[in-house]
Scaffold this motif. Structure first.
Motif, short mmCIF file in Angstrom:
data_model
loop_
_atom_site.label_atom_id
_atom_site.label_comp_id
_atom_site.label_asym_id
_atom_site.label_seq_id
_atom_site.Cartn_x
_atom_site.Cartn_y
_atom_site.Cartn_z
N GLU A 17 -15.14 -29.20 -7.84
CA GLU A 17 -15.77 -28.05 -7.19
C GLU A 17 -16.79 -28.56 -6.17
O GLU A 17 -17.58 -29.44 -6.47
CB GLU A 17 -16.48 -27.18 -8.21
CG GLU A 17 -15.51 -26.44 -9.11
CD GLU A 17 -16.20 -25.47 -10.03
OE1 GLU A 17 -17.09 -24.72 -9.55
OE2 GLU A 17 -15.87 -25.45 -11.22
N GLU A 31 -15.74 -24.10 -3.22
CA GLU A 31 -14.31 -24.32 -3.21
C GLU A 31 -13.92 -25.19 -4.40
O GLU A 31 -14.63 -26.13 -4.75
CB GLU A 31 -13.92 -25.02 -1.90
CG GLU A 31 -12.45 -25.23 -1.72
CD GLU A 31 -12.14 -25.88 -0.38
OE1 GLU A 31 -11.39 -25.27 0.39
OE2 GLU A 31 -12.64 -26.98 -0.12
N LYS A 32 -12.80 -24.87 -5.02
CA LYS A 32 -12.30 -25.67 -6.13
C LYS A 32 -11.00 -26.32 -5.69
O LYS A 32 -10.10 -25.66 -5.17
CB LYS A 32 -12.05 -24.79 -7.35
CG LYS A 32 -11.69 -25.56 -8.59
CD LYS A 32 -11.65 -24.65 -9.80
CE LYS A 32 -11.48 -25.45 -11.05
NZ LYS A 32 -11.55 -24.60 -12.24
N ARG A 33 -10.93 -27.64 -5.85
CA ARG A 33 -9.73 -28.40 -5.48
C ARG A 33 -9.17 -29.08 -6.71
O ARG A 33 -9.91 -29.52 -7.58
CB ARG A 33 -10.09 -29.47 -4.44
CG ARG A 33 -10.65 -28.92 -3.18
CD ARG A 33 -10.97 -30.07 -2.22
NE ARG A 33 -11.77 -29.59 -1.11
CZ ARG A 33 -12.89 -30.14 -0.70
NH1 ARG A 33 -13.37 -31.20 -1.30
NH2 ARG A 33 -13.55 -29.63 0.32
N TYR A 35 -6.61 -32.20 -8.06
CA TYR A 35 -5.99 -33.47 -7.71
C TYR A 35 -5.20 -33.96 -8.91
O TYR A 35 -5.57 -33.73 -10.05
CB TYR A 35 -7.05 -34.52 -7.36
CG TYR A 35 -7.88 -34.14 -6.17
CD1 TYR A 35 -7.49 -34.48 -4.89
CD2 TYR A 35 -9.06 -33.42 -6.32
CE1 TYR A 35 -8.25 -34.13 -3.79
CE2 TYR A 35 -9.82 -33.07 -5.23
CZ TYR A 35 -9.42 -33.42 -3.97
OH TYR A 35 -10.16 -33.07 -2.89
N TRP A 54 -12.10 -38.17 0.57
CA TRP A 54 -12.37 -37.19 1.61
C TRP A 54 -13.23 -37.75 2.73
O TRP A 54 -13.21 -37.24 3.86
CB TRP A 54 -12.97 -35.91 1.02
CG TRP A 54 -11.87 -35.11 0.43
CD1 TRP A 54 -11.58 -34.96 -0.89
CD2 TRP A 54 -10.84 -34.41 1.15
NE1 TRP A 54 -10.45 -34.22 -1.04
CE2 TRP A 54 -9.97 -33.86 0.19
CE3 TRP A 54 -10.57 -34.22 2.50
CZ2 TRP A 54 -8.85 -33.11 0.55
CZ3 TRP A 54 -9.46 -33.46 2.84
CH2 TRP A 54 -8.62 -32.93 1.87
#
Length: 105
Positions: A17, A31-33, A35, A54
């Protein structure tokens, strides 16, 4: 899991997050990503690995999006150096011009 051997038996899903504040407007977004990794769940500093990824991607994405860098066919590693250097310089000039244009308004 498909092709389990390729993952070495490990498959970790990392939920990351991030919260950012836009400097110009002060608007905060979250934003939640997700992986997928072949590292074991207990690996220390999985968050650092995501952030480091990133750091690189945030430089590469504008080069690819604006200058279509990934579509350029290169015959050798040495041949790739010149166009890459030129593209990075062009991108830097564009970035500087964009900042100066905003300040002039």
């Amino acid at each position: 899991m498909a092709d389990k051997e390729k993952w070495g038996g490990n498959m970790t899903v990392i939920a990351y997050e991030s919260e950012t504040v836009k400097k110009t407007s002060g608007v905060q977004t979250s934003e939640k990503r997700l992986y997928v990794s072949s590292l074991p769940t207990g690996t220390p500093a999985l968050g650092s690995l995501v952030r480091n990824h990133w750091l690189i991607e945030s430089m590469h994405w504008p080069l690819d999006f604006n200058l279509l860098q990934d579509r350029i066919k290169r015959k050798s590693a040495k041949a790739a150096r010149n166009p890459d250097s030129i593209q990075r310089r062009v991108h830097s000039v564009f970035s500087i011009c964009k900042v100066l244009r905003k300040k002039a308004v």
